[in-house]
Design a protein around this motif. Structure first.
Motif, PDB file in Angstrom:
ATOM      1  N   LEU A   5       0.847  -1.201   0.000  1.00  0.00           N
ATOM      2  CA  LEU A   5       0.000   0.000   0.000  1.00  0.00           C
ATOM      3  C   LEU A   5       0.878   1.246   0.000  1.00  0.00           C
ATOM      4  O   LEU A   5       0.637   2.189  -0.773  1.00  0.00           O
ATOM      5  CB  LEU A   5      -0.910   0.010   1.229  1.00  0.00           C
ATOM      6  CG  LEU A   5      -1.694   1.306   1.465  1.00  0.00           C
ATOM      7  CD1 LEU A   5      -2.642   1.586   0.306  1.00  0.00           C
ATOM      8  CD2 LEU A   5      -2.459   1.224   2.790  1.00  0.00           C
ATOM      9  N   LYS A   6       1.897   1.247   0.830  1.00  0.00           N
ATOM     10  CA  LYS A   6       2.809   2.394   0.900  1.00  0.00           C
ATOM     11  C   LYS A   6       3.496   2.621  -0.440  1.00  0.00           C
ATOM     12  O   LYS A   6       3.621   3.758  -0.908  1.00  0.00           O
ATOM     13  CB  LYS A   6       3.853   2.159   1.988  1.00  0.00           C
ATOM     14  CG  LYS A   6       4.815   3.321   2.177  1.00  0.00           C
ATOM     15  CD  LYS A   6       5.795   3.024   3.311  1.00  0.00           C
ATOM     16  CE  LYS A   6       6.773   4.184   3.496  1.00  0.00           C
ATOM     17  NZ  LYS A   6       7.742   3.912   4.587  1.00  0.00           N
ATOM     18  N   GLN A   7       3.898   1.539  -1.076  1.00  0.00           N
ATOM     19  CA  GLN A   7       4.573   1.636  -2.377  1.00  0.00           C
ATOM     20  C   GLN A   7       3.649   2.248  -3.430  1.00  0.00           C
ATOM     21  O   GLN A   7       4.060   3.118  -4.206  1.00  0.00           O
ATOM     22  CB  GLN A   7       5.027   0.237  -2.810  1.00  0.00           C
ATOM     23  CG  GLN A   7       5.801   0.214  -4.119  1.00  0.00           C
ATOM     24  CD  GLN A   7       6.217  -1.208  -4.507  1.00  0.00           C
ATOM     25  OE1 GLN A   7       5.545  -2.182  -4.156  1.00  0.00           O
ATOM     26  NE2 GLN A   7       7.317  -1.337  -5.208  1.00  0.00           N
ATOM     27  N   ILE A   8       2.385   1.813  -3.441  1.00  0.00           N
ATOM     28  CA  ILE A   8       1.414   2.318  -4.426  1.00  0.00           C
ATOM     29  C   ILE A   8       1.172   3.809  -4.218  1.00  0.00           C
ATOM     30  O   ILE A   8       1.159   4.600  -5.168  1.00  0.00           O
ATOM     31  CB  ILE A   8       0.088   1.542  -4.315  1.00  0.00           C
ATOM     32  CG1 ILE A   8       0.280   0.096  -4.759  1.00  0.00           C
ATOM     33  CG2 ILE A   8      -1.004   2.222  -5.157  1.00  0.00           C
ATOM     34  CD1 ILE A   8      -0.920  -0.793  -4.481  1.00  0.00           C
ATOM     35  N   VAL A   9       0.972   4.197  -2.958  1.00  0.00           N
ATOM     36  CA  VAL A   9       0.686   5.599  -2.641  1.00  0.00           C
ATOM     37  C   VAL A   9       1.890   6.481  -2.958  1.00  0.00           C
ATOM     38  O   VAL A   9       1.747   7.579  -3.533  1.00  0.00           O
ATOM     39  CB  VAL A   9       0.269   5.739  -1.161  1.00  0.00           C
ATOM     40  CG1 VAL A   9       0.179   7.220  -0.778  1.00  0.00           C
ATOM     41  CG2 VAL A   9      -1.068   5.067  -0.925  1.00  0.00           C
TER      42      VAL A   9
END
Length: 258
Positions: free
Chosen positions: A248-252
């Protein structure tokens, strides 16, 4: 290299491998918690929909009366979303949740540190929609009362902190503890500056209860499969079995670089 040094490096590698396996097992257990608890909430949704269908066309009581008074700063269609984070954030996470739902707590436990980090960095905005799924399935009014109290906390600019406190103190799903408004007021003492005469009156009067009922109706109308329902860019986050807080952090962060 001496035999002693080789043995030391081998032992260190073995310890690292063991720690990695432990971490993988812990991550697997946390994901299982969310998926397993979600089954209960999905069954609750099925029951609620069935009851609504059976009672279609009949007059009934929603458990709350009066106009739907949205909390301060609520946004979106019919002002049913409570926003957390900067408007300028390039990614928006939409969360439909029930404060009595164990799967929602499981999601919070696993993802909250990452969500807070991204929100604080101005990279993510979260829009919370409050649902009363468990009330409809198991009876009681704890979901609605807790959601109404969270809306009162929003009026005071303390939603995020109180939101977290409600999950940290979540009772057993079958216990309607949050129906006790004195308990909800007591928990506000865990959030600096929240417990005030205005907040207490808001909770006791059920100022936002009709708004919560309206939010739950929107959830049912959308035909989501259960709580939590977490959407990122219109896609259901929890349907991706490879999803993790790190992903999730990577996508954001990737969205914020574009």
């Amino acid at each position: 290299m001496s035999e002693k040094n080789r043995e030391g490096k081998r032992t260190a590698r073995e310890r690292l491998a063991v720690e990695r396996q432990k971490q993988k097992a812990a991550d697997k257990r946390r994901r299982a918690l969310i998926v397993g608890a979600s089954v209960v909430c999905v069954l609750a949704l099925a029951t609620v929909v069935g009851i609504l269908a059976a009672n279609a066309g009949k007059s009934g009581k929603s458990g709350a009366s009066g106009p739907a008074i949205a909390p301060s700063g609520a946004t979106g269609k019919d002002a049913l979303a409570i926003p957390v984070g900067k408007d300028s954030a390039k990614s928006t996470l939409t969360v439909w949740e029930d404060f009595r739902c164990p799967a929602c707590r499981g999601f919070e436990t696993l993802y909250r540190p990452t969500i807070h980090q991204l929100v604080d960095a101005g990279k993510l905005r979260v829009e919370y929609h409050l649902v009363t799924l468990i009330d409809g399935n198991l009876g009681g009014s704890g979901s609605r009362s807790a959601a109404g109290a969270a809306a009162c906390a929003q009026d005071a600019g303390k939603f995020s902190g109180y939101h977290d406190v409600l999950y940290e103190n979540q009772p057993e799903e079958t216990q309607d503890t949050y129906a006790d408004k004195a308990k909800l007021i007591e928990l506000s003492g865990k959030v600096s500056g929240l417990d005030s005469p205005a907040f207490q009156k808001c909770v006791k009067d059920g100022t936002h209860d009709s708004w919560v009922v309206k939010s739950n109706a929107a959830f049912l109308k959308a035909r989501f499969t259960g709580t939590p329902t977490v959407l990122l860019g219109g896609k259901n986050l929890l349907e991706d079995r490879t999803m993790t807080p790190a992903k999730l952090k990577q996508i954001v962060e990737a969205a914020n670089k574009s």
